[in-house]
Design an enzyme around this catalytic site. Structure first.
Site, PDB file in Angstrom:
ATOM      1  N   TYR A   1      79.269  46.066  54.518  1.00 26.99           N
ATOM      2  CA  TYR A   1      77.821  46.039  54.296  1.00 26.99           C
ATOM      3  C   TYR A   1      77.510  46.324  52.828  1.00 26.99           C
ATOM      4  O   TYR A   1      76.735  45.597  52.191  1.00 26.99           O
ATOM      5  CB  TYR A   1      77.151  47.088  55.182  1.00 26.99           C
TER       6      TYR A   1
ATOM      7  N   ILE B   1      65.283  53.423  55.891  1.00 27.47           N
ATOM      8  CA  ILE B   1      64.011  52.968  56.442  1.00 27.47           C
ATOM      9  C   ILE B   1      64.112  52.987  57.969  1.00 27.47           C
ATOM     10  O   ILE B   1      65.129  52.567  58.535  1.00 27.47           O
ATOM     11  CB  ILE B   1      63.663  51.546  55.965  1.00 27.47           C
TER      12      ILE B   1
ATOM     13  N   ASN C   1      65.172  38.104  54.030  1.00 26.23           N
ATOM     14  CA  ASN C   1      65.212  39.500  54.442  1.00 26.23           C
ATOM     15  C   ASN C   1      66.238  39.781  55.532  1.00 26.23           C
ATOM     16  O   ASN C   1      66.699  40.920  55.669  1.00 26.23           O
ATOM     17  CB  ASN C   1      63.815  39.912  54.927  1.00 26.23           C
TER      18      ASN C   1
ATOM     19  N   ALA D   1      79.420  46.008  50.206  1.00 25.92           N
ATOM     20  CA  ALA D   1      79.872  44.909  49.352  1.00 25.92           C
ATOM     21  C   ALA D   1      78.924  43.723  49.433  1.00 25.92           C
ATOM     22  O   ALA D   1      78.639  43.061  48.423  1.00 25.92           O
ATOM     23  CB  ALA D   1      81.290  44.491  49.752  1.00 25.92           C
ATOM     24  N   SER D   2      78.430  43.442  50.623  1.00 27.82           N
ATOM     25  CA  SER D   2      77.506  42.308  50.785  1.00 27.82           C
ATOM     26  C   SER D   2      76.224  42.538  50.006  1.00 27.82           C
ATOM     27  O   SER D   2      75.686  41.617  49.382  1.00 27.82           O
ATOM     28  CB  SER D   2      77.202  42.066  52.263  1.00 27.82           C
ATOM     29  N   LYS D   3      75.720  43.767  50.019  1.00 29.80           N
ATOM     30  CA  LYS D   3      74.467  44.055  49.328  1.00 29.80           C
ATOM     31  C   LYS D   3      74.659  44.103  47.819  1.00 29.80           C
ATOM     32  O   LYS D   3      73.752  43.747  47.055  1.00 29.80           O
ATOM     33  CB  LYS D   3      73.873  45.362  49.853  1.00 29.80           C
TER      34      LYS D   3
ATOM     35  N   SER E   1      70.091  46.549  49.149  1.00 30.04           N
ATOM     36  CA  SER E   1      70.125  47.900  49.702  1.00 30.04           C
ATOM     37  C   SER E   1      70.603  48.858  48.617  1.00 30.04           C
ATOM     38  O   SER E   1      71.323  48.452  47.684  1.00 30.04           O
ATOM     39  CB  SER E   1      71.081  47.969  50.894  1.00 30.04           C
TER      40      SER E   1
END
Length: 262
Positions: A151, A184, A85, A153-155, A138
């Site tokens: 971010y 969230i 996570n 691209a990573s997800k 995400s």
């Protein structure tokens, strides 16, 4: 007690989604090994009434991830659930303004970290003939507009990683899935909530999704619980959005860089 008799690892457990999930898993009977880069992971452990071991670790460091797996086996003799996570946001820096170092640092945690958990937890689960690996992706990994370039691209990488891993685990009984949270209210997003409160526009938070509100960590923890449990025994290789319906159309205000590539 849907997780009775099961042992789970959770990273990023010092706050937000990780803490909510740790408490939810424990309430459902799981024994826990939890990790976070901050000492707040020990505060999470103090909130849990059950078997739990807490470690201050770097989720993107292979030795630390291996140590979490070894702790689960050493203390509880098995590993049934691994929830990768931990993640960092990286802000909304424009694509031409990011440095190689910023990309590398973010990918190390957000993408290499989940791969490391799959790499080290997976073989232990294969030995038992079953297991559930969950990764936090995400909605930013589904389409543009919900995060910065590195971010997002990573997800997107995490989403493809779980699909690829699920195929590579064919026939082993080990399932691999991702959760794609929308907006969230966590420590990662708190600045946005504080800014909205300061400007008196809190009612606009989450207005782009059909439920017209932000989500809470417990709502992601509930999905993690489902994927970790035997109730999800036929759910594999999926990236499930928990976003109030945002990704059903993904409306955004386009972010212009104001620059062109050299």
């Amino acid at each position: 007690m849907r997780l009775a008799g099961k042992v789970a690892i959770i990273t990023g457990a010092g706050s937000g989604i990780g803490r909510a999930t740790a408490r939810r898993f424990a309430a459902e009977g799981a024994k826990l090994v939890i990790g976070d880069k901050t000492a707040a992971v020990h505060e999470t452990a103090d909130l849990i009434d059950g078997d739990v071991e807490a470690f201050q670790v770097d989720a993107g460091d292979e030795n630390d991830v291996r140590a979490l797996v070894d702790a689960a086996l050493g203390s509880f003799g098995q590993l049934d659930i691994a929830y990768a996570n931990a993640g960092v946001s990286g802000g909304l820096t424009g694509i031409f303004d990011l440095t190689v170092e910023e990309w590398q640092a973010l990918l190390q945690v957000n993408l290499i970290g989940p791969w490391l958990m799959i790499k080290h937890a997976g073989p232990r689960m294969i030995q038992r003939g079953r297991g559930s690996i969950i990764c936090t992706a995400s909605v930013a990994g589904i389409r543009s507009g919900a995060g910065g370039p590195h971010y997002s691209a990573s997800k997107a990488g995490v989403i493809n990683l779980v699909k690829t891993a699920a195929q590579q685990f064919s026939g082993t009984g080990v399932r691999v899935n991702a959760i794609c949270p929308g907006l969230i209210q966590t420590g990662m997003t708190q600045r946005a909530f504080d800014y909205a409160a300061e400007k008196g526009v809190t009612d606009k938070i989450g207005r782009l999704n059909p439920l017209r509100r932000a989500g809470q960590p417990d709502e992601i923890a509930n999905m993690a619980l489902f994927l970790a449990s035997d109730e999800a025994s036929y759910v594999n290789g999926q990236a499930i959005a928990v976003d109030g319906g945002l990704s059903s159309s993904h409306p955004v205000t386009r972010q212009e860089t104001g620059k062109t590539a050299a």
